[in-house]
Design an enzyme around this catalytic site. Structure first.
Site, PDB file in Angstrom:
ATOM      1  N   TRP A  90      31.624  44.374  56.317  1.00  0.00           N
ATOM      2  CA  TRP A  90      31.958  44.167  54.893  1.00  0.00           C
ATOM      3  C   TRP A  90      30.812  43.540  54.107  1.00  0.00           C
ATOM      4  O   TRP A  90      30.219  42.562  54.548  1.00  0.00           O
ATOM      5  CB  TRP A  90      33.177  43.237  54.794  1.00  0.00           C
ATOM      6  CG  TRP A  90      33.439  42.761  53.408  1.00  0.00           C
ATOM      7  CD1 TRP A  90      32.885  41.670  52.796  1.00  0.00           C
ATOM      8  CD2 TRP A  90      34.315  43.358  52.438  1.00  0.00           C
ATOM      9  NE1 TRP A  90      33.370  41.554  51.511  1.00  0.00           N
ATOM     10  CE2 TRP A  90      34.249  42.577  51.271  1.00  0.00           C
ATOM     11  CE3 TRP A  90      35.147  44.474  52.456  1.00  0.00           C
ATOM     12  CZ2 TRP A  90      34.984  42.882  50.123  1.00  0.00           C
ATOM     13  CZ3 TRP A  90      35.885  44.760  51.308  1.00  0.00           C
ATOM     14  CH2 TRP A  90      35.802  43.964  50.167  1.00  0.00           C
ATOM     15  N   ASP A  93      29.110  40.685  46.907  1.00  0.00           N
ATOM     16  CA  ASP A  93      28.081  40.398  45.884  1.00  0.00           C
ATOM     17  C   ASP A  93      26.623  40.403  46.367  1.00  0.00           C
ATOM     18  O   ASP A  93      26.322  39.871  47.436  1.00  0.00           O
ATOM     19  CB  ASP A  93      28.287  38.985  45.314  1.00  0.00           C
ATOM     20  CG  ASP A  93      29.717  38.675  44.981  1.00  0.00           C
ATOM     21  OD1 ASP A  93      30.579  39.546  45.091  1.00  0.00           O
ATOM     22  OD2 ASP A  93      29.962  37.510  44.619  1.00  0.00           O
ATOM     23  N   TRP A 117      37.022  41.665  53.781  1.00  0.00           N
ATOM     24  CA  TRP A 117      36.479  40.370  53.368  1.00  0.00           C
ATOM     25  C   TRP A 117      36.971  39.280  54.318  1.00  0.00           C
ATOM     26  O   TRP A 117      38.103  39.347  54.819  1.00  0.00           O
ATOM     27  CB  TRP A 117      36.946  40.065  51.936  1.00  0.00           C
ATOM     28  CG  TRP A 117      36.317  38.849  51.346  1.00  0.00           C
ATOM     29  CD1 TRP A 117      35.093  38.771  50.756  1.00  0.00           C
ATOM     30  CD2 TRP A 117      36.879  37.531  51.288  1.00  0.00           C
ATOM     31  NE1 TRP A 117      34.853  37.485  50.327  1.00  0.00           N
ATOM     32  CE2 TRP A 117      35.934  36.701  50.643  1.00  0.00           C
ATOM     33  CE3 TRP A 117      38.073  36.959  51.717  1.00  0.00           C
ATOM     34  CZ2 TRP A 117      36.153  35.336  50.411  1.00  0.00           C
ATOM     35  CZ3 TRP A 117      38.292  35.600  51.498  1.00  0.00           C
ATOM     36  CH2 TRP A 117      37.338  34.805  50.845  1.00  0.00           C
ATOM     37  N   ARG A 222      32.004  27.587  41.321  1.00  0.00           N
ATOM     38  CA  ARG A 222      31.092  28.263  42.244  1.00  0.00           C
ATOM     39  C   ARG A 222      30.052  29.151  41.577  1.00  0.00           C
ATOM     40  O   ARG A 222      30.045  29.361  40.399  1.00  0.00           O
ATOM     41  CB  ARG A 222      31.893  29.096  43.248  1.00  0.00           C
ATOM     42  CG  ARG A 222      32.739  30.206  42.640  1.00  0.00           C
ATOM     43  CD  ARG A 222      33.453  30.979  43.756  1.00  0.00           C
ATOM     44  NE  ARG A 222      34.389  31.950  43.244  1.00  0.00           N
ATOM     45  CZ  ARG A 222      35.643  31.702  42.925  1.00  0.00           C
ATOM     46  NH1 ARG A 222      36.116  30.486  43.044  1.00  0.00           N
ATOM     47  NH2 ARG A 222      36.432  32.665  42.468  1.00  0.00           N
ATOM     48  N   THR A 307      43.955  48.699  28.196  1.00  0.00           N
ATOM     49  CA  THR A 307      43.504  49.781  29.085  1.00  0.00           C
ATOM     50  C   THR A 307      44.024  49.644  30.516  1.00  0.00           C
ATOM     51  O   THR A 307      43.907  50.593  31.300  1.00  0.00           O
ATOM     52  CB  THR A 307      41.964  49.797  29.190  1.00  0.00           C
ATOM     53  OG1 THR A 307      41.552  48.529  29.718  1.00  0.00           O
ATOM     54  CG2 THR A 307      41.299  50.025  27.849  1.00  0.00           C
TER      55      THR A 307
HETATM   56  C1  FRU Z   1      32.801  37.470  43.550  1.00  0.00           C
HETATM   57  C2  FRU Z   1      33.086  36.335  44.513  1.00  0.00           C
HETATM   58  C3  FRU Z   1      32.301  35.089  44.165  1.00  0.00           C
HETATM   59  C4  FRU Z   1      32.221  34.364  45.469  1.00  0.00           C
HETATM   60  C5  FRU Z   1      32.108  35.496  46.471  1.00  0.00           C
HETATM   61  C6  FRU Z   1      32.839  35.268  47.751  1.00  0.00           C
HETATM   62  O1  FRU Z   1      33.034  38.719  44.106  1.00  0.00           O
HETATM   63  O2  FRU Z   1      34.473  36.064  44.579  1.00  0.00           O
HETATM   64  O3  FRU Z   1      32.860  34.320  43.121  1.00  0.00           O
HETATM   65  O4  FRU Z   1      31.136  33.500  45.544  1.00  0.00           O
HETATM   66  O5  FRU Z   1      32.644  36.645  45.829  1.00  0.00           O
HETATM   67  O6  FRU Z   1      32.608  36.306  48.649  1.00  0.00           O
END
Ligand code: FRU
Length: 536
Positions: A90, A93, A117, A222, A307
């Site tokens: 997986w 970001d 995830w 974060r 939307t």
């Molecule tokens: C965005 C997010 C961030 C976080 C990360 C965790 O997709 O939720 O805010 O740092 O992914 O994987």
């Protein structure tokens, strides 16, 4: 001689590291290939050039390095070829984007134990052209074994930063062991310095351990972005958060990078967003561009009532004066009307502001059996136009790495496509344009322009969500397609739409009905000379 042994694997994933410090042959034995979820080896002296060697356990042990990994990835007919994806497991970001010497570095959110995830690590890859990537060892691991705890969290998103003395470092969030995905967790900000080799951080320290609870900041806290601020002569950091329930961006200041002072919010979303599900800002990006300041934010949880879209990224342009962001207009620019473009991160290099984003919106998944999940957008260059809109276009490196080959129209008014990425361009009057890409009888995607609106439709859309954007006077439209990734650029990139389909990824025919002038190119990879590393 037995050097190393894991007598049995546990019910939860564990991370093991073994350093073989002797020369000569090594015998590897295993009795349960399925319990080895992600394995690689490398020689620390040569890995920066060769990349890691993937160890694939089955009846045999298969080792793959460099071009062998590329060839294995290319053998998957469902995997995009121009866009970055992780070898296995997986990815979400993009993190820590930067250029060090001649090398572009891409770090990314990685869960190495599955294609879903989970406990977050930072994967790492480098490239000299932004398109051909060398895969490197995992850069950051979670502080604790979250799998064993039955928790999530770990090394969340963050940015690369170079201080005034040129020292390279990373700021990122650690989510401490979390037992609920939506509330009650703790997020702290950490700094990781970069060693000589750029392969591993040489230490990681906590720089912000507590959030401003008394000011109404809840668990979301974060995704730091840090910069040196010329006007105040100090360091500044933005963080994504929520303030009394409204998505917000918080500003911090520091002289030394190791201790930070909360300076207050620099953005707070109108109540509309909270009322429509938004829980917090994620991945705020804040940077100066063409004489202005640009804020980019994702509002996690938000669904746009008109939307039905969610996972939207927004931009706002303005000035940054005395630690205050003064937007030119209250309105937010939707950065991507297709919504498969999230957590964009940009950075400055070679006099350009370059960005990548994660192509995913939780609506759809890769079919079961895929060795990986997640792709990055094409790297894009950001500009502002005279009207103060943020423009995005693929970086020029695309032309040097993926050559254009013009395609002629076939007798029946359509174009025949090979299984290769294509780049379709329209110039002139776009109104009443219909573009249909199909694989046999199955439609891959449809793009319709009518009365100042452009829409991307996928055959499995159920009509509940409308992926469209309005434009005022556009005369250019470009579509880049790569195995189910559809990136649309209209009006010089002021209007962008990205969608990812997993249902049909190899259209063999495209028809274009339009008054505009149409050119279609296939893209062919320019073969790059590249060293193949010796197996570890
Ligand atoms: C965005 C997010 C961030 C976080 C990360 C965790 O997709 O939720 O805010 O740092 O992914 O994987």
């Amino acid at each position: 001689m037995l050097f190393w042994q894991a007598p049995s694997f546990s019910d939860y994933p564990d991370f093991f590291r073994y350093h073989h410090r002797e020369a000569g042959r090594v015998t590897v034995e295993w009795d349960s290939a399925e319990s080895i979820l992600f394995a690689y080896g490398y020689d620390p002296v040569t890995v920066a050039g060769t990349g890691i060697t993937m160890w694939e356990f089955g009846a045999e042990l298969t080792l793959r390095t460099g071009q062998e990994i590329d060839a294995w990835m290319k053998s998957d007919p469902a995997r995009p070829v121009m866009h970055f994806s992780p070898i296995r497991q997986w990815m979400n970001d993009p993190n820590g984007l930067c250029k060090i010497g001649e090398d572009w570095h891409l770090f990314y959110q990685l869960h190495p134990a599955s294609t879903e995830w989970g406990p977050m690590h930072w994967g790492h890859a480098t490239s000299t052209d932004l398109f051909n990537w060398t895969h490197l060892p995992v850069f950051l691991h979670p502080e604790q074994n979250l799998w064993r705890l039955g928790a999530t969290g770990g090394a969340f998103s963050g940015n690369a930063f170079k201080d005034r003395d040129g020292e390279r470092m990373f700021f990122y969030t650690e989510r401490l062991p979390a037992y609920d995905l939506f509330k009650g967790y703790r997020e702290i900000q950490k700094l990781a310095r970069l060693g000589q080799t750029a392969l591993h951080p040489i230490g990681s320290e906590t720089v912000i351990a507590t959030r401003p609870v008394d000011d109404g900041v809840e668990h979301d806290f974060r995704d730091p972005k840090v910069w040196w601020d010329e006007t105040t002569g100090a360091y500044r950091m933005v963080l994504g958060a929520a303030l009394h329930g409204d998505p917000a961006v918080l500003l911090y200041g520091s002289d030394k990078l190791t201790d930070w002072t909360y300076l207050g919010p620099i953005y707070r979303a109108p109540t509309h967003y909270r009322e429509n599900g938004a829980r917090a800002v994620e991945c705020p990006d804040f940077f100066s561009l063409d004489g202005k300041w640009v804020m980019v934010m994702g509002f996690v949880g938000y669904t746009e009532p008109s939307t039905g879209r969610h996972n939207l990224l927004f931009a706002q342009v303005g000035d940054f004066v005395d630690d205050t962001f003064v937007p030119d207009t209250e309105e937010l620019q939707v950065l991507d009307f297709g919504t498969d473009f999230y957590a964009m991160q940009s950075f400055r290099a070679d006099g350009r502001q370059i960005a990548m984003a994660w192509l995913f919106n939780w609506e759809d998944r890769k079919p079961p059996g895929s060795p990986y999940s997640g792709e990055m957008s094409l790297p894009r260059e950001l500009r502002l136009d005279a009207a103060g809109r943020l423009l995005m276009q693929p970086v020029r490196e695309l032309e040097a790495t993926w050559e254009l080959e013009p395609l002629a129209i076939a007798g029946d008014g359509g174009y025949r496509l090979e299984d290769a990425p294509f780049d379709l361009r329209l110039t002139g009057d776009l109104d009443q344009t219909t573009i249909v890409a199909a694989e046999g009888k199955d439609v891959t995607f449809e793009i319709v322009v009518s009365h100042g609106s452009v829409a991307i439709r996928l055959p499995h859309d159920n009509g509940k969500i409308s992926y469209r954007a309005q434009y005022v006077s556009a005369t250019d439209l470009r579509i880049v397609h790569d195995r189910g990734i559809i990136e649309v650029f209209v009006d010089n990139g002021a209007i962008c739409g990205t969608r990812r389909t997993y249902q049909s990824v190899a259209p063999d025919r495209i028809t274009v009905e339009s008054q505009a002038q149409v050119t279609l190119f296939e893209r062919r990879a320019v073969q790059q000379p590249r060293s193949v590393g010796a197996a570890a």
